[in-house]
Write a protein that holds these residues in place. Structure first.
Motif, PDB file in Angstrom:
ATOM      1  N   TYR A  72       0.835  -1.212   0.000  1.00 58.75           N
ATOM      2  CA  TYR A  72       0.000   0.000   0.000  1.00 58.75           C
ATOM      3  C   TYR A  72       0.865   1.256   0.000  1.00 58.75           C
ATOM      4  CZ  TYR A  72      -2.966   3.780   1.623  1.00 58.75           C
ATOM      5  OH  TYR A  72      -3.611   4.988   1.730  1.00 58.75           O
ATOM      6  N   PHE A  73       1.831   1.324   0.926  1.00 55.52           N
ATOM      7  CA  PHE A  73       2.657   2.527   1.005  1.00 55.52           C
ATOM      8  C   PHE A  73       3.490   2.713  -0.262  1.00 55.52           C
ATOM      9  CE2 PHE A  73       2.271   1.966   5.777  1.00 55.52           C
ATOM     10  CZ  PHE A  73       1.451   3.075   5.942  1.00 55.52           C
ATOM     11  N   ALA A  74       3.935   1.608  -0.856  1.00 61.56           N
ATOM     12  CA  ALA A  74       4.722   1.706  -2.090  1.00 61.56           C
ATOM     13  C   ALA A  74       3.886   2.296  -3.227  1.00 61.56           C
ATOM     14  CB  ALA A  74       5.260   0.332  -2.481  1.00 61.56           C
ATOM     15  N   GLN A 124       2.141   7.226  -5.752  1.00 64.03           N
ATOM     16  CA  GLN A 124       0.914   7.959  -6.075  1.00 64.03           C
ATOM     17  C   GLN A 124       0.277   7.407  -7.356  1.00 64.03           C
ATOM     18  OE1 GLN A 124       1.457  12.229  -5.851  1.00 64.03           O
ATOM     19  NE2 GLN A 124       2.690  12.069  -3.989  1.00 64.03           N
ATOM     20  N   ALA A 125       0.053   6.097  -7.329  1.00 58.50           N
ATOM     21  CA  ALA A 125      -0.467   5.403  -8.503  1.00 58.50           C
ATOM     22  C   ALA A 125      -1.848   5.912  -8.887  1.00 58.50           C
ATOM     23  CB  ALA A 125      -0.527   3.901  -8.211  1.00 58.50           C
ATOM     24  N   LYS A 126      -2.096   5.900 -10.195  1.00 57.26           N
ATOM     25  CA  LYS A 126      -3.385   6.334 -10.731  1.00 57.26           C
ATOM     26  C   LYS A 126      -4.030   5.175 -11.490  1.00 57.26           C
ATOM     27  CE  LYS A 126      -1.520  10.984 -11.406  1.00 57.26           C
ATOM     28  NZ  LYS A 126      -0.170  10.591 -10.934  1.00 57.26           N
ATOM     29  N   PRO A 127      -5.346   5.046 -11.411  1.00 55.50           N
ATOM     30  CA  PRO A 127      -6.029   3.964 -12.130  1.00 55.50           C
ATOM     31  C   PRO A 127      -5.648   3.949 -13.611  1.00 55.50           C
ATOM     32  CG  PRO A 127      -7.570   5.093 -10.678  1.00 55.50           C
ATOM     33  CD  PRO A 127      -6.291   5.886 -10.653  1.00 55.50           C
ATOM     34  N   GLY A 128      -5.425   2.739 -14.133  1.00 60.97           N
ATOM     35  CA  GLY A 128      -5.062   2.581 -15.532  1.00 60.97           C
ATOM     36  C   GLY A 128      -3.574   2.527 -15.786  1.00 60.97           C
ATOM     37  N   GLY A 151       5.118  -9.859  -3.486  1.00 60.40           N
ATOM     38  CA  GLY A 151       4.600  -9.859  -4.847  1.00 60.40           C
ATOM     39  C   GLY A 151       3.119 -10.183  -4.917  1.00 60.40           C
ATOM     40  N   THR A 152       2.692 -11.230  -4.232  1.00 59.32           N
ATOM     41  CA  THR A 152       1.276 -11.607  -4.266  1.00 59.32           C
ATOM     42  C   THR A 152       0.417 -10.528  -3.603  1.00 59.32           C
ATOM     43  OG1 THR A 152       1.624 -12.953  -2.265  1.00 59.32           O
ATOM     44  CG2 THR A 152       1.667 -14.094  -4.394  1.00 59.32           C
ATOM     45  N   ALA A 153       0.931  -9.917  -2.538  1.00 62.06           N
ATOM     46  CA  ALA A 153       0.205  -8.808  -1.917  1.00 62.06           C
ATOM     47  C   ALA A 153       0.109  -7.626  -2.884  1.00 62.06           C
ATOM     48  CB  ALA A 153       0.899  -8.384  -0.630  1.00 62.06           C
ATOM     49  N   SER A 154       1.205  -7.338  -3.576  1.00 63.86           N
ATOM     50  CA  SER A 154       1.246  -6.180  -4.466  1.00 63.86           C
ATOM     51  C   SER A 154       0.301  -6.344  -5.651  1.00 63.86           C
ATOM     52  CB  SER A 154       2.675  -5.946  -4.961  1.00 63.86           C
ATOM     53  OG  SER A 154       3.538  -5.640  -3.875  1.00 63.86           O
ATOM     54  N   ILE A 155       0.178  -7.554  -6.174  1.00 62.37           N
ATOM     55  CA  ILE A 155      -0.775  -7.782  -7.256  1.00 62.37           C
ATOM     56  C   ILE A 155      -2.185  -7.443  -6.787  1.00 62.37           C
ATOM     57  CG2 ILE A 155      -1.878  -9.520  -8.735  1.00 62.37           C
ATOM     58  CD1 ILE A 155       0.806 -11.015  -8.777  1.00 62.37           C
ATOM     59  N   GLN A 156      -2.555  -7.927  -5.615  1.00 58.91           N
ATOM     60  CA  GLN A 156      -3.903  -7.693  -5.105  1.00 58.91           C
ATOM     61  C   GLN A 156      -4.160  -6.216  -4.815  1.00 58.91           C
ATOM     62  OE1 GLN A 156      -5.299 -10.843  -2.186  1.00 58.91           O
ATOM     63  NE2 GLN A 156      -3.164 -11.462  -2.401  1.00 58.91           N
ATOM     64  N   ILE A 157      -3.186  -5.541  -4.220  1.00 56.38           N
ATOM     65  CA  ILE A 157      -3.359  -4.118  -3.938  1.00 56.38           C
ATOM     66  C   ILE A 157      -3.390  -3.311  -5.233  1.00 56.38           C
ATOM     67  CG2 ILE A 157      -2.354  -2.103  -2.788  1.00 56.38           C
ATOM     68  CD1 ILE A 157      -3.591  -4.289  -0.949  1.00 56.38           C
ATOM     69  N   ALA A 158      -2.546  -3.666  -6.180  1.00 55.43           N
ATOM     70  CA  ALA A 158      -2.531  -2.968  -7.469  1.00 55.43           C
ATOM     71  C   ALA A 158      -3.877  -3.068  -8.172  1.00 55.43           C
ATOM     72  CB  ALA A 158      -1.420  -3.530  -8.354  1.00 55.43           C
ATOM     73  N   LYS A 159      -4.466  -4.266  -8.162  1.00 54.52           N
ATOM     74  CA  LYS A 159      -5.773  -4.428  -8.816  1.00 54.52           C
ATOM     75  C   LYS A 159      -6.851  -3.636  -8.077  1.00 54.52           C
ATOM     76  CE  LYS A 159      -6.115  -6.176 -12.012  1.00 54.52           C
ATOM     77  NZ  LYS A 159      -5.764  -5.684 -13.382  1.00 54.52           N
ATOM     78  N   ALA A 160      -6.754  -3.587  -6.737  1.00 52.30           N
ATOM     79  CA  ALA A 160      -7.719  -2.805  -5.966  1.00 52.30           C
ATOM     80  C   ALA A 160      -7.603  -1.314  -6.274  1.00 52.30           C
ATOM     81  CB  ALA A 160      -7.519  -3.048  -4.468  1.00 52.30           C
ATOM     82  N   ILE A 190      12.542   5.978  -6.095  1.00 56.81           N
ATOM     83  CA  ILE A 190      11.960   6.290  -4.790  1.00 56.81           C
ATOM     84  C   ILE A 190      12.183   5.120  -3.838  1.00 56.81           C
ATOM     85  CG2 ILE A 190       9.837   6.917  -3.568  1.00 56.81           C
ATOM     86  CD1 ILE A 190       8.708   7.806  -6.317  1.00 56.81           C
ATOM     87  N   GLY A 191      12.674   5.394  -2.656  1.00 60.82           N
ATOM     88  CA  GLY A 191      12.848   4.358  -1.652  1.00 60.82           C
ATOM     89  C   GLY A 191      11.561   4.064  -0.909  1.00 60.82           C
ATOM     90  N   VAL A 192      11.403   2.813  -0.492  1.00 60.63           N
ATOM     91  CA  VAL A 192      10.224   2.393   0.284  1.00 60.63           C
ATOM     92  C   VAL A 192      10.696   1.508   1.432  1.00 60.63           C
ATOM     93  CG1 VAL A 192       7.994   1.228   0.246  1.00 60.63           C
ATOM     94  CG2 VAL A 192       8.809   2.391  -1.823  1.00 60.63           C
ATOM     95  N   TRP A 193      10.375   1.929   2.653  1.00 60.46           N
ATOM     96  CA  TRP A 193      10.703   1.123   3.844  1.00 60.46           C
ATOM     97  C   TRP A 193       9.556   1.254   4.821  1.00 60.46           C
ATOM     98  CZ3 TRP A 193      14.645   2.367   8.254  1.00 60.46           C
ATOM     99  CH2 TRP A 193      14.867   1.201   9.015  1.00 60.46           C
ATOM    100  N   LEU A 194       9.005   0.133   5.227  1.00 61.14           N
ATOM    101  CA  LEU A 194       7.822   0.130   6.073  1.00 61.14           C
ATOM    102  C   LEU A 194       8.068   0.731   7.450  1.00 61.14           C
ATOM    103  CD1 LEU A 194       4.890  -0.724   6.659  1.00 61.14           C
ATOM    104  CD2 LEU A 194       5.766  -3.011   7.237  1.00 61.14           C
ATOM    105  N   THR A 195       9.225   0.467   8.057  1.00 60.13           N
ATOM    106  CA  THR A 195       9.458   0.811   9.457  1.00 60.13           C
ATOM    107  C   THR A 195       9.135   2.265   9.816  1.00 60.13           C
ATOM    108  OG1 THR A 195      11.083  -0.952   9.721  1.00 60.13           O
ATOM    109  CG2 THR A 195      11.185   0.855  11.291  1.00 60.13           C
TER     110      THR A 195
END
Length: 323
Positions: free
Chosen positions: A128-130, A136-140, A153-162, A260-265
């Motif tokens: 989600y944060f990534a 700042q992803a946009k639909p399409g 990866g499997t989480a990212s596919i599901q979030i991306a589709k959402a 862009i860096g992404v770190w959850l912590t």
């Protein structure tokens, strides 16, 4: 209680099964009987002394887990004994019991198993944060997901589709690509094919991808940059190759591209960011639109075997340890 303790930096060989005193919760803390632990590549790097924060030995690894609350310390009002929860404790989960701050605890829906709950926090909040916060992803838009059959990866596919994105999923074997397709990936490609850049460009109408989730690093980093579209964003989320990557920053200018860096912590200490993520994720989980992919399961005493399983790139979904 049984626990896996690490006395020095190293690989699977330094994971030692031992007996430690059962902890007690202090103020604003929760004691949880651990039912399942989500094993992350970050745990492997932490044990090896290669993570983003310094590892202090001896230590009990394990940043992500689920279980049942055994007791709560003074000042805890949001949780009660007997409640199943997930937690992001930073370390300490490779054990039968773990104490965490109440702020690190996440409620889980009753429909979610302990293994699914343990597979949820790191991967889904990171995805989600990534995609939403950093890119700042946009639909399409097109997003390319490396190691797409793994936990993130499997989480990212599901979030991306959402989020309404179109997904290019990369994985090392055909059976892994089949899993990606079942989760909604629009295009699936073997990461080992020779003409990968050309294949990605062809799949996206010659443009390249708007967002690329980079988790491999090393020599492939330069190849990832070539897959980006105009104004594309490359998200650095990991470096599974454990190799240095080279980049010439001025090469980004021609396409107005970003790295862009992404770190959850750091997000975990940002209440507003965590609230926004939870408000997005929890309805998806409750509706079944998002469901953690649980992979191979190992007993706690098989932690070394589980580490090797991931290092050999055998896993799909989240590898789980069960005390």
């Amino acid at each position: 209680m049984k626990a896996i303790q690490v006395q020095r930096a190293g690989g699977p060989e330094v994971l030692e099964l031992t007996d430690l005193p059962k902890p007690s919760p202090g103020p604003e803390q929760v004691l949880i009987r651990v039912e399942a632990v989500g094993l992350n590549f970050a745990d492997i790097l932490s044990v090896a002394g290669e993570y983003l924060v310094r590892t202090r030995y001896p230590m009990v690894p394990g940043m992500e887990f689920a279980g049942v609350i055994e007791s709560v310390g003074p000042g805890v009002e949001a949780y009660r004994p007997g409640q199943r929860v997930a937690a992001l404790g930073g370390s300490g989960a490779f054990a039968e019991y773990a104490v965490v701050s109440s702020r690190a605890v996440l409620p889980v829906p009753p429909s979610m198993s302990a293994a699914e709950a343990a597979a949820f926090p790191v991967s889904y909040y990171t995805a989600y944060f990534a995609l939403q916060t950093q890119a700042q992803a946009k639909p399409g838009e097109w997003v390319l997901i490396q190691a797409a059959a793994g936990a993130l990866g499997t989480a990212s596919i599901q979030i991306a589709k959402a989020l309404g994105l179109r997904v290019v999923a990369l994985a090392s074997r055909e059976e892994k690509l089949e899993l990606c397709r079942s989760l909604g990936a629009d295009i699936t490609l073997l990461s080992t094919q020779n003409n990968l850049v050309e294949a990605v460009k062809e799949a996206t109408g010659g443009r390249g991808v708007d967002i690329l989730m980079e988790v491999v690093g090393g020599a492939g980093f330069a190849q990832s940059l070539k897959m980006l579209a105009y104004r594309g964003r490359l998200l650095v989320i990991g470096s599974a190759s454990r190799e240095m990557a080279q980049m010439y920053p001025v090469s980004l200018m021609k396409g107005n591209q970003s790295v862009i860096g992404v770190w959850l912590t750091p997000f975990l200490s940002d209440p507003a960011a965590m609230q926004a993520a939870s408000q997005f994720l929890f309805p998806l989980v409750a509706s079944g639109q998002v469901r953690p992919v649980v992979g191979e399961r190992f007993k706690l005493e098989e932690a070394a075997k589980a580490f090797s399983f991931i290092l050999d790139r055998q896993n799909t979904g989240k590898v789980i340890l069960e005390p």
